[in-house]
Design an enzyme around this catalytic site. Structure first.
Site, PDB file in Angstrom:
ATOM      1  CG  ASN A  94      -1.926   1.083   1.238  1.00  0.00           C
ATOM      2  OD1 ASN A  94      -1.620   2.228   0.941  1.00  0.00           O
ATOM      3  ND2 ASN A  94      -3.152   0.753   1.603  1.00  0.00           N
ATOM      4  CG  HIS A 109      -8.491   3.740   1.387  1.00  0.00           C
ATOM      5  ND1 HIS A 109      -8.653   3.567   2.745  1.00  0.00           N
ATOM      6  CD2 HIS A 109      -9.721   4.071   0.912  1.00  0.00           C
ATOM      7  CE1 HIS A 109      -9.919   3.776   3.071  1.00  0.00           C
ATOM      8  NE2 HIS A 109     -10.580   4.094   1.963  1.00  0.00           N
ATOM      9  CB  THR A 131      -9.097   1.041   8.057  1.00  0.00           C
ATOM     10  OG1 THR A 131      -9.040   1.691   6.786  1.00  0.00           O
ATOM     11  CG2 THR A 131     -10.352   0.189   8.117  1.00  0.00           C
ATOM     12  CD  GLU A 136      -6.773  -6.657   3.524  1.00  0.00           C
ATOM     13  OE1 GLU A 136      -5.903  -6.085   4.206  1.00  0.00           O
ATOM     14  OE2 GLU A 136      -7.215  -6.193   2.448  1.00  0.00           O
ATOM     15  CG  HIS A 190      -5.179  -2.618  10.075  1.00  0.00           C
ATOM     16  ND1 HIS A 190      -5.435  -1.527   9.263  1.00  0.00           N
ATOM     17  CD2 HIS A 190      -5.144  -2.139  11.331  1.00  0.00           C
ATOM     18  CE1 HIS A 190      -5.573  -0.447  10.010  1.00  0.00           C
ATOM     19  NE2 HIS A 190      -5.397  -0.792  11.274  1.00  0.00           N
ATOM     20  CG  HIS A 204       0.725   6.120   5.049  1.00  0.00           C
ATOM     21  ND1 HIS A 204      -0.186   7.052   5.508  1.00  0.00           N
ATOM     22  CD2 HIS A 204       0.315   4.928   5.524  1.00  0.00           C
ATOM     23  CE1 HIS A 204      -1.097   6.442   6.246  1.00  0.00           C
ATOM     24  NE2 HIS A 204      -0.822   5.151   6.265  1.00  0.00           N
ATOM     25  NE  ARG A 249      -8.208  10.798   5.622  1.00  0.00           N
ATOM     26  CZ  ARG A 249      -8.596  10.329   6.823  1.00  0.00           C
ATOM     27  NH1 ARG A 249      -7.730   9.662   7.557  1.00  0.00           N
ATOM     28  NH2 ARG A 249      -9.810  10.532   7.271  1.00  0.00           N
ATOM     29  CD  GLU A 273      -6.914  -0.932   1.483  1.00  0.00           C
ATOM     30  OE1 GLU A 273      -6.378  -1.958   1.951  1.00  0.00           O
ATOM     31  OE2 GLU A 273      -6.806   0.200   1.998  1.00  0.00           O
ATOM     32  NE  ARG A 293      -8.559   7.043   4.501  1.00  0.00           N
ATOM     33  CZ  ARG A 293      -9.280   6.635   5.538  1.00  0.00           C
ATOM     34  NH1 ARG A 293     -10.471   7.162   5.781  1.00  0.00           N
ATOM     35  NH2 ARG A 293      -8.805   5.710   6.359  1.00  0.00           N
TER      36      ARG A 293
END
Length: 244
Positions: free
Chosen positions: A6, A42, A100, A150, A189, A9, A48, A69, A44
Site C-alpha cells: 500500500n 485507498h 481504518t 481480507e 492491518h 502514505h 486525503r 480499497e 477515500r
C-alpha cells in the site's frame, strides 16, 4: 503468497505540502523492483492522500495486481467501474479516523454491500471484503457475494503476550472458515517486520496487504530494500509451510 504494498502514505507525505512530491506512482514502481506482487491504494471520499489522478496512472502503468480499497459509496463505485482495477477491497471509512479502525459491519451493511458487489461484478472486477476475524462475518461475506475476504489483523498486531495469542487464534479460525466455504483469504492491518512471520506461516493464506510499516522503513532504507526485506520474511514463512 502475494505481497500487496500500500503506497497511500507516500501520497500522505506529498499532501502535507500540497506539492508534487514524493510521487506515489514512482514509489509503486520501486516497490515492484523490490518484489511486490501488487499495489494497493485507498481512494477515500475526502481524497486525503491518494487522488483520482494517482489511481488512473497506476491502472495505466503497473503490470501487477492493482487493489483499490474503497468505501461502498456511489461516487467511488463510479470511479472503480471506470478504472477497472484488478481487485476492489471494500472497507469501512470514517472522515475523522487516522486509519481504518476495524472491519466492515457486514451485518448492518449487508444490503449496501450486496449492491456494491453486484455493480463491481457487472464490470468484471473481483471483490474482497475487509472484515474482522469473526467466522460469522466470513459467512455473511460469502452470502453477500464476495470473491474473497481480507481478515483484519489489527487486534493481533496491537497486542502482546497471551492476548496476542488469542487474537492470532481468531485470525486462524476466520481463515479456516473462509477456506471451508470456498472463499479466498487475505490478511492485513498493522503487520510489520516483527510480527508478520507468524501470520505469513498460516496455511491457505492467499496474500498479505501491508503499507505503513513498509513505507516507514523506506524512509530510512529506501522502498526497494524495504519491500525486499518484507518479501524475504514472507518467503521464509512459505518455506516453513512447504516443509510441514
Amino acid at each position: 503468497m502475494i505481497l500487496g504494498v500500500n503506497v497511500d502514505h507516500v501520497a500522505t507525505l506529498r499532501q502535507a505540502r500540497g506539492g508534487k512530491e514524493p510521487e506515489p506512482v514512482t514509489a509503486a514502481a520501486l516497490a515492484l523492483l523490490g518484489g511486490a506482487d501488487g499495489i494497493t491504494v485507498h481512494l477515500r471520499e475526502d481524497r486525503r492522500h491518494i487522488c483520482d489522478r494517482d489511481l488512473g496512472l497506476l491502472r495505466e502503468l503497473i503490470p501487477v495486481e492493482l487493489n483499490l480499497e474503497m468505501a461502498a459509496a456511489k461516487e467511488i463505485l463510479k470511479i472503480a467501474v471506470r478504472t477497472v482495477p484488478d481487485l476492489v477491497t471494500l472497507v469501512p471509512e470514517k472522515r475523522q479516523e487516522l486509519t481504518t479502525e476495524g472491519g466492515l459491519d457486514v451485518k448492518k451493511g449487508r444490503a449496501v454491500l450486496i449492491q456494491a458487489v453486484k455493480v463491481l461484478h457487472d464490470s468484471g472486477i473481483s471483490v474482497s471484503l475487509f472484515i474482522n476475524p469473526d467466522p460469522d462475518d466470513v459467512g455473511i461475506s460469502k452470502e453477500i457475494g464476495a470473491d474473497m475476504v481480507e481478515i483484519h489483523t489489527g487486534g493481533y498486531s496491537d497486542s502482546r503476550g497471551r492476548k496476542q495469542e488469542r487474537e492470532l487464534a481468531k485470525v486462524v479460525t476466520a481463515l479456516q472458515t473462509a477456506v471451508d466455504i470456498g472463499l479466498k483469504a487475505n490478511a492485513g492491518h498493522g503487520l510489520n517486520y516483527y510480527n508478520v512471520s507468524r501470520v505469513a506461516e498460516l496455511d491457505n493464506l492467499r496474500g498479505l496487504y501491508i503499507g505503513h510499516s513498509i513505507i516507514s522503513r523506506a524512509v530510512l532504507v529506501g522502498i526497494e530494500r524495504a519491500v525486499r526485506e518484507m518479501k524475504d520474511l514472507m518467503n521464509t514463512a512459505d518455506q516453513k509451510i512447504e516443509g510441514k
